[in-house]
Design a protein around this motif. Structure first.
Motif, PDB file in Angstrom:
ATOM      1  N   VAL A 165       0.766  -1.457  -0.331  1.00 37.80           N
ATOM      2  CA  VAL A 165      -0.612  -0.308   0.074  1.00 37.80           C
ATOM      3  C   VAL A 165       1.027   1.281   0.037  1.00 37.80           C
ATOM      4  O   VAL A 165       2.291   0.998   0.932  1.00 37.80           O
ATOM      5  N   ASN A 166       0.493   2.030  -0.666  1.00 33.69           N
ATOM      6  CA  ASN A 166       1.640   3.469  -0.273  1.00 33.69           C
ATOM      7  C   ASN A 166       0.901   4.233   0.880  1.00 33.69           C
ATOM      8  O   ASN A 166       2.521   4.473   1.242  1.00 33.69           O
ATOM      9  N   ASN A 167       0.337   4.057   1.765  1.00 36.38           N
ATOM     10  CA  ASN A 167      -0.153   4.787   3.047  1.00 36.38           C
ATOM     11  C   ASN A 167      -0.156   3.714   3.920  1.00 36.38           C
ATOM     12  O   ASN A 167      -1.328   3.256   4.559  1.00 36.38           O
ATOM     13  N   ILE A 168       0.232   3.193   4.820  1.00 32.63           N
ATOM     14  CA  ILE A 168      -0.023   2.204   6.076  1.00 32.63           C
ATOM     15  C   ILE A 168      -1.337   2.800   7.242  1.00 32.63           C
ATOM     16  O   ILE A 168      -2.234   1.855   7.462  1.00 32.63           O
ATOM     17  N   ASN A 169      -0.977   3.847   6.836  1.00 32.01           N
ATOM     18  CA  ASN A 169      -2.196   4.842   8.381  1.00 32.01           C
ATOM     19  C   ASN A 169      -3.433   5.140   7.336  1.00 32.01           C
ATOM     20  O   ASN A 169      -4.437   4.623   8.116  1.00 32.01           O
ATOM     21  N   SER A 170      -2.959   4.944   5.188  1.00 30.80           N
ATOM     22  CA  SER A 170      -4.664   5.064   5.518  1.00 30.80           C
ATOM     23  C   SER A 170      -5.128   3.932   5.146  1.00 30.80           C
ATOM     24  O   SER A 170      -6.307   3.724   5.836  1.00 30.80           O
ATOM     25  N   ALA A 171      -4.766   2.315   4.628  1.00 30.40           N
ATOM     26  CA  ALA A 171      -4.463   1.097   5.287  1.00 30.40           C
ATOM     27  C   ALA A 171      -6.059   0.967   6.608  1.00 30.40           C
ATOM     28  O   ALA A 171      -6.367   0.322   6.967  1.00 30.40           O
ATOM     29  N   ILE A 172      -5.108   1.028   7.598  1.00 24.20           N
ATOM     30  CA  ILE A 172      -5.801   1.001   8.733  1.00 24.20           C
ATOM     31  C   ILE A 172      -6.781   1.988   8.858  1.00 24.20           C
ATOM     32  O   ILE A 172      -7.802   1.507   9.460  1.00 24.20           O
ATOM     33  N   ASP A 173      -7.410   2.897   8.387  1.00 21.54           N
ATOM     34  CA  ASP A 173      -8.188   3.627   8.697  1.00 21.54           C
ATOM     35  C   ASP A 173      -8.807   3.103   7.730  1.00 21.54           C
ATOM     36  O   ASP A 173     -10.573   2.759   8.084  1.00 21.54           O
ATOM     37  N   LYS A 174      -9.052   2.155   7.195  1.00 22.09           N
ATOM     38  CA  LYS A 174      -9.318   1.586   5.680  1.00 22.09           C
ATOM     39  C   LYS A 174     -10.592   0.222   7.638  1.00 22.09           C
ATOM     40  O   LYS A 174     -11.518  -0.539   6.690  1.00 22.09           O
ATOM     41  N   LEU A 175      -9.172  -0.450   7.179  1.00 26.01           N
ATOM     42  CA  LEU A 175      -9.705  -1.479   8.337  1.00 26.01           C
ATOM     43  C   LEU A 175     -10.475  -0.651   9.207  1.00 26.01           C
ATOM     44  O   LEU A 175     -11.664  -1.871   9.754  1.00 26.01           O
ATOM     45  N   LYS A 176     -10.579   0.143  10.122  1.00 28.20           N
ATOM     46  CA  LYS A 176     -11.144   0.832  11.094  1.00 28.20           C
ATOM     47  C   LYS A 176     -12.727   1.118  10.714  1.00 28.20           C
ATOM     48  O   LYS A 176     -13.930   0.489  11.513  1.00 28.20           O
ATOM     49  N   GLU A 177     -13.020   1.288   9.352  1.00 27.50           N
ATOM     50  CA  GLU A 177     -13.906   1.383   8.489  1.00 27.50           C
ATOM     51  C   GLU A 177     -14.981   0.011   8.475  1.00 27.50           C
ATOM     52  O   GLU A 177     -16.347  -0.278   8.405  1.00 27.50           O
ATOM     53  N   ASN A 178     -14.227  -1.099   8.292  1.00 28.86           N
ATOM     54  CA  ASN A 178     -14.451  -2.688   8.418  1.00 28.86           C
ATOM     55  C   ASN A 178     -14.701  -2.883   9.706  1.00 28.86           C
ATOM     56  O   ASN A 178     -15.155  -4.391  10.015  1.00 28.86           O
ATOM     57  N   ASN A 179     -14.983  -2.205  10.759  1.00 27.94           N
ATOM     58  CA  ASN A 179     -15.028  -2.304  12.185  1.00 27.94           C
ATOM     59  C   ASN A 179     -13.800  -3.768  12.108  1.00 27.94           C
ATOM     60  O   ASN A 179     -13.809  -4.682  13.217  1.00 27.94           O
ATOM     61  N   ILE A 180     -12.381  -3.739  12.068  1.00 26.67           N
ATOM     62  CA  ILE A 180     -11.841  -4.307  12.640  1.00 26.67           C
ATOM     63  C   ILE A 180     -10.756  -3.214  14.048  1.00 26.67           C
ATOM     64  O   ILE A 180     -10.354  -2.793  13.265  1.00 26.67           O
ATOM     65  N   TRP A 181     -10.231  -4.379  14.642  1.00 23.11           N
ATOM     66  CA  TRP A 181      -9.275  -3.853  15.577  1.00 23.11           C
ATOM     67  C   TRP A 181      -8.611  -3.078  15.697  1.00 23.11           C
ATOM     68  O   TRP A 181      -7.558  -4.416  14.970  1.00 23.11           O
ATOM     69  N   ILE A 182      -7.200  -2.923  15.778  1.00 23.25           N
ATOM     70  CA  ILE A 182      -5.934  -2.447  15.240  1.00 23.25           C
ATOM     71  C   ILE A 182      -5.047  -2.634  16.483  1.00 23.25           C
ATOM     72  O   ILE A 182      -4.825  -1.855  17.406  1.00 23.25           O
ATOM     73  N   TYR A 183      -4.360  -3.494  16.652  1.00 21.29           N
ATOM     74  CA  TYR A 183      -3.143  -4.136  18.037  1.00 21.29           C
ATOM     75  C   TYR A 183      -2.185  -3.571  17.135  1.00 21.29           C
ATOM     76  O   TYR A 183      -1.163  -4.369  17.132  1.00 21.29           O
ATOM     77  N   GLY A 184      -1.326  -2.881  18.190  1.00 20.05           N
ATOM     78  CA  GLY A 184      -0.081  -2.163  18.270  1.00 20.05           C
ATOM     79  C   GLY A 184       1.114  -3.779  19.201  1.00 20.05           C
ATOM     80  O   GLY A 184       0.512  -3.540  20.125  1.00 20.05           O
ATOM     81  N   ALA A 185       2.029  -3.668  17.996  1.00 15.59           N
ATOM     82  CA  ALA A 185       3.103  -5.416  19.414  1.00 15.59           C
ATOM     83  C   ALA A 185       3.703  -3.209  20.032  1.00 15.59           C
ATOM     84  O   ALA A 185       4.859  -3.082  19.175  1.00 15.59           O
ATOM     85  N   GLU A 186       3.579  -3.214  20.780  1.00 15.30           N
ATOM     86  CA  GLU A 186       4.346  -1.977  21.945  1.00 15.30           C
ATOM     87  C   GLU A 186       5.026  -2.661  23.144  1.00 15.30           C
ATOM     88  O   GLU A 186       4.495  -3.296  23.895  1.00 15.30           O
ATOM     89  N   MET A 187       6.757  -2.564  23.074  1.00 17.17           N
ATOM     90  CA  MET A 187       7.484  -2.559  24.519  1.00 17.17           C
ATOM     91  C   MET A 187       6.902  -2.362  25.442  1.00 17.17           C
ATOM     92  O   MET A 187       6.480  -2.404  26.875  1.00 17.17           O
ATOM     93  N   GLU A 188       5.869  -1.424  25.248  1.00 13.96           N
ATOM     94  CA  GLU A 188       5.729  -0.623  26.628  1.00 13.96           C
ATOM     95  C   GLU A 188       4.152   0.336  26.304  1.00 13.96           C
ATOM     96  O   GLU A 188       3.156   1.174  26.955  1.00 13.96           O
ATOM     97  N   GLY A 189       3.288  -0.679  25.581  1.00 18.89           N
ATOM     98  CA  GLY A 189       2.269  -1.246  25.884  1.00 18.89           C
ATOM     99  C   GLY A 189       1.449  -1.236  27.056  1.00 18.89           C
ATOM    100  O   GLY A 189       1.448  -1.712  28.178  1.00 18.89           O
ATOM    101  N   LYS A 190       0.056  -1.198  27.306  1.00 19.51           N
ATOM    102  CA  LYS A 190      -0.639  -0.567  28.632  1.00 19.51           C
ATOM    103  C   LYS A 190      -0.940  -2.587  29.557  1.00 19.51           C
ATOM    104  O   LYS A 190      -0.847  -2.719  30.423  1.00 19.51           O
TER     105      LYS A 190
END
Length: 255
Positions: free
Chosen positions: A163-188
Motif C-alpha cells: 500500500v502507498n500509506n500504512i495509516n490510510s490502510a489502517i483507516d480502511k480496516l477500521k471502517e470495516n470494524n477491525i480493531w488495530i493492535y500494536g505490538a509495543e514494549m511499553e504497551g499498557k
C-alpha cells in the motif's frame, strides 16, 4: 528506472528445494528451473517430477552458475525463475476472510527491512491462519528470493498487499470494524490479557525504531509481551510470532 529493474530482478527468483516445491504446487508462473548438474538425490527428484508434470523447462547448469545467481547463498542446487510476486489489494484480503467465514486476521508491517524477518513473519502468519499481510511500498522489503527461502515457501500461500500509506490502510480496516493492535514494549496491556478473538489487525514495527509515531497513535490497543530477562527487546519476527500465536490460541479456545 535502473533501480526499479533491480528490484524486479530480486523478486523473480525462488531458491531452495522446499520453497521451489511449494511454488511448483501453487499457481506461481515459473519460467524455467536451474538445477545443478549431477544433482539427483533426495527432494530434487520431486522438483524434477513436478517440473515435468507442468511442462516447465529445466536447465542443468554448473553449480558455480547457481552460486552467481543466488541471493540467499543457500540454493540447495535449484533456483526457479518466475514472474515477480503478484501483490494483492487490501480488498482481496478482506474478501478472503469473508469467503472463509472468519473474523479478519491481518498483519501490518511498519517498515520491516530485513528479508529474513519478513520471511519468518510470513511463515508464522501462514501457520496461524492470517488472512493477509499489509506492507508499505516504500522502506519495506518486498517478496525477494531470500524472503521466499526464509518463509519455507509460505509466501506462495500468503496474500500480501503493498500500500502507498500504512495509516490510510489502517483507516480502511477500521471502517470495516477491525480493531488495530500494536505490538509495543511499553504497551499498557499484556497480549494474553487483551481480547483478541474479534476482527483484528496486528501492527509490527521496524527492527530498529518500532512503529512510527502516527501509526502507534492509530492503534486501538498497544499490547506488550512479558519479559523478565536482561535483554529489553525481541526480534520483530519473534515478537510478532508470539502475539500471532496468542490470537490463534484465543480463537481456538473461543471455538
Amino acid at each position: 528506472m535502473f533501480r526499479r529493474e533491480k528490484e524486479m530482478e530480486k523478486e523473480n527468483l525462488i531458491e531452495g528445494r522446499n520453497a521451489v516445491i511449494e511454488a511448483l504446487k501453487g499457481d506461481t508462473t515459473i519460467e524455467k528451473l536451474f538445477v545443478a548438474s549431477g544433482t539427483k538425490e533426495g527432494s530434487i527428484n520431486v522438483v524434477l517430477a513436478k517440473a515435468k508434470e507442468k511442462g516447465i523447462t529445466v536447465k542443468f547448469v554448473d553449480r558455480k552458475k547457481l552460486d552467481q545467481m543466488s541471493q540467499t547463498h543457500s540454493h540447495q542446487g535449484v533456483i526457479a525463475e518466475t514472474t515477480p510476486y503478484k501483490y494483492y489489494e487490501l480488498d482481496d484480503i478482506l474478501e478472503y476472510a469473508k469467503e472463509k467465514n472468519e473474523a479478519p486476521f491481518i498483519v501490518i508491517l511498519d517498515e520491516i527491512e530485513d528479508p529474513h524477518n519478513l520471511g519468518s513473519i510470513i511463515r508464522t502468519a501462514e501457520v496461524c491462519g492470517v488472512h493477509g499481510i499489509i506492507i508499505p511500498k516504500r522502506r519495506n522489503v518486498g517478496v525477494t528470493s531470500v524472503v521466499y527461502k526464509t518463509s519455507a515457501g509460505a509466501a506462495q500461500h500468503m496474500k500480501i498487499a503493498k500500500v502507498n500509506n500504512i495509516n490510510s490502510a489502517i483507516d480502511k480496516l477500521k471502517e470495516n470494524n477491525i480493531w488495530i493492535y500494536g505490538a509495543e514494549m511499553e504497551g499498557k496491556e499484556y497480549c494474553f490479557d487483551a481480547d483478541l478473538t474479534g476482527p483484528a489487525a496486528l501492527v509490527i514495527g521496524s527492527e530498529g525504531q518500532g512503529m512510527m509515531r502516527l501509526t502507534k497513535q492509530k492503534c486501538d490497543v498497544l499490547v506488550k509481551i512479558p519479559m523478565v530477562g536482561r535483554i529489553s527487546s525481541l526480534n520483530a519476527s519473534v515478537a510478532g510470532g508470539i502475539i500471532m500465536y496468542e490470537i490463534l490460541k484465543q480463537r481456538i479456545k473461543r471455538g
